[in-house]
Design a protein around this motif. Structure first.
Motif, PDB file in Angstrom:
ATOM      1  N   GLY A   1     -59.164  21.877  11.066  1.00  0.00           N
ATOM      2  CA  GLY A   1     -58.152  21.017  11.662  1.00  0.00           C
ATOM      3  C   GLY A   1     -57.576  21.609  12.933  1.00  0.00           C
ATOM      4  O   GLY A   1     -57.268  20.890  13.886  1.00  0.00           O
TER       5      GLY A   1
ATOM      6  N   SER B   1     -54.172   8.684   9.348  1.00  0.00           N
ATOM      7  CA  SER B   1     -53.778   9.395  10.568  1.00  0.00           C
ATOM      8  C   SER B   1     -52.888   8.532  11.453  1.00  0.00           C
ATOM      9  O   SER B   1     -51.914   9.013  12.045  1.00  0.00           O
ATOM     10  CB  SER B   1     -55.022   9.821  11.346  1.00  0.00           C
ATOM     11  OG  SER B   1     -55.818  10.699  10.583  1.00  0.00           O
TER      12      SER B   1
ATOM     13  N   PRO C   1     -55.161  16.032  12.960  1.00  0.00           N
ATOM     14  CA  PRO C   1     -56.476  16.676  13.031  1.00  0.00           C
ATOM     15  C   PRO C   1     -56.951  17.205  11.677  1.00  0.00           C
ATOM     16  O   PRO C   1     -58.150  17.188  11.381  1.00  0.00           O
ATOM     17  CB  PRO C   1     -56.267  17.818  14.024  1.00  0.00           C
ATOM     18  CG  PRO C   1     -55.077  17.420  14.822  1.00  0.00           C
ATOM     19  CD  PRO C   1     -54.201  16.673  13.876  1.00  0.00           C
ATOM     20  N   PHE C   2     -56.018  17.662  10.848  1.00  0.00           N
ATOM     21  CA  PHE C   2     -56.388  18.215   9.544  1.00  0.00           C
ATOM     22  C   PHE C   2     -56.851  17.105   8.599  1.00  0.00           C
ATOM     23  O   PHE C   2     -57.797  17.291   7.825  1.00  0.00           O
ATOM     24  CB  PHE C   2     -55.194  18.981   8.966  1.00  0.00           C
ATOM     25  CG  PHE C   2     -54.696  20.071   9.862  1.00  0.00           C
ATOM     26  CD1 PHE C   2     -55.310  21.316   9.877  1.00  0.00           C
ATOM     27  CD2 PHE C   2     -53.628  19.848  10.721  1.00  0.00           C
ATOM     28  CE1 PHE C   2     -54.869  22.325  10.716  1.00  0.00           C
ATOM     29  CE2 PHE C   2     -53.174  20.853  11.568  1.00  0.00           C
ATOM     30  CZ  PHE C   2     -53.804  22.088  11.560  1.00  0.00           C
TER      31      PHE C   2
ATOM     32  N   PHE D   1     -60.274  16.097   9.713  1.00  0.00           N
ATOM     33  CA  PHE D   1     -61.274  17.088   9.304  1.00  0.00           C
ATOM     34  C   PHE D   1     -61.663  16.894   7.842  1.00  0.00           C
ATOM     35  O   PHE D   1     -62.847  16.963   7.493  1.00  0.00           O
ATOM     36  CB  PHE D   1     -60.738  18.501   9.521  1.00  0.00           C
ATOM     37  CG  PHE D   1     -61.686  19.579   9.058  1.00  0.00           C
ATOM     38  CD1 PHE D   1     -62.849  19.848   9.769  1.00  0.00           C
ATOM     39  CD2 PHE D   1     -61.427  20.297   7.904  1.00  0.00           C
ATOM     40  CE1 PHE D   1     -63.735  20.831   9.330  1.00  0.00           C
ATOM     41  CE2 PHE D   1     -62.304  21.281   7.463  1.00  0.00           C
ATOM     42  CZ  PHE D   1     -63.456  21.548   8.180  1.00  0.00           C
TER      43      PHE D   1
END
Length: 281
Positions: free
Chosen positions: A27, A192, A206-207, A210
């Motif tokens: 991430g 997200s 981002p995590f 991922f």
């Protein structure tokens, strides 16, 4: 059944004792590439992420789905080079989709403007949108096969192997994996989008992405292995990939349904072929 598959894929990166470290690295790299993309150079942070996703595919092809690969098992430079190659494959297919949608749309728009025919220009816009949408869905089916075959052959050209694409893509197992991959990616995108409303939680995006794309790579590998076996009568032999000097493994390990490195058919306790239960593992 499909809900269970999606749940397993979404929870994939949370398995193992070091899952926080694993997700933090993945991430974090995605975050660098996303939040600092305007600087251009940080986009290179995507390459190790793509390389890692190839290793998820590799593990999935082998049937090793209990815990995700660890970042420390691989040579980071070689991992990034593989990721760059994957990026190249994705770029070619993405460029082709954009071109297919852009050319006819632009031509009709120009003609409509030159002849002062508004409906022709509007038709060009609509046609471009439809062609682009169809192209995206088509690529969503092609890319899992292209990247999985790249992992198997370790040649950039394998991502464009027409014979493999033509034979493997129509298999139900591969179509199912591609469809599940789309659903998993959309779920990660929706989550997200929801949390990005708040300034504080936007750092988590981002995590989450991922975790989502790792689950997507997991089902891609499972689908490709099952479809490959149906088409060619055997599971593909999987090379080790960019392991570091301390990485274990035997080069050219055959794919197995349950992570058995012997390469032999795995038989369940009830006498059934465990290769047929790949999706349940």
């Amino acid at each position: 059944y499909y809900i269970e598959m999606i749940e397993q894929a979404v929870r994939y990166q949370t398995k193992g004792d070091d899952w926080v470290k694993r997700v933090a690295i993945g991430g974090g790299l995605l975050g660098i590439a996303t939040f600092f993309s305007f600087l251009l150079l940080p986009i290179a942070a995507l390459f190790p992420v793509y390389g890692y996703l190839l290793e998820v595919v590799r593990a999935s092809l082998r049937g090793e789905t209990e815990t995700p690969p660890e970042w420390g098992d691989y040579d980071f430079a070689d991992l990034s080079v593989n990721g760059l190659k994957a990026f190249g494959i994705l770029f070619v297919y993405g460029f082709a989709v954009s071109l297919i949608g852009w050319v006819p749309s632009t031509m009709l728009t120009v003609i409509g403007g030159a002849l002062d025919l508004g409906f022709v220009a509007l038709l060009g816009t609509l046609l471009g949108f439809v062609l682009y949408l169809v192209g995206v869905l088509t690529v969503a089916v092609i890319v899992p096969v292209a990247l999985s075959n790249f992992v198997v052959e370790e040649q950039l050209s394998a991502g464009f192997d027409i014979d493999v694409l033509r034979n493997v893509i129509p298999e139900m197992a591969m179509l199912r994996a591609a469809g599940l991959g789309i659903v998993i990616y959309l779920l990660a995108t929706v989550v997200s989008s929801v949390i990005s409303v708040f300034i504080i939680t936007i750092l988590l995006v981002p995590f989450i992405l991922f975790v989502g794309i790792s689950g997507m790579a997991l089902v891609w590998g499972q689908g490709f292995a099952e479809a490959y076996e149906t088409v060619y009568g055997e599971l593909p032999t999987i090379p080790d990939g960019p392991l570091d000097d301390s990485g274990a493994g035997v080069s050219g390990t055959p794919a197995t349904a349950g992570g058995d490195d012997t390469g032999a058919d795995t038989v369940a306790e009830d006498g059934t072929d465990a290769d047929d239960e790949r999706w349940e593992n």
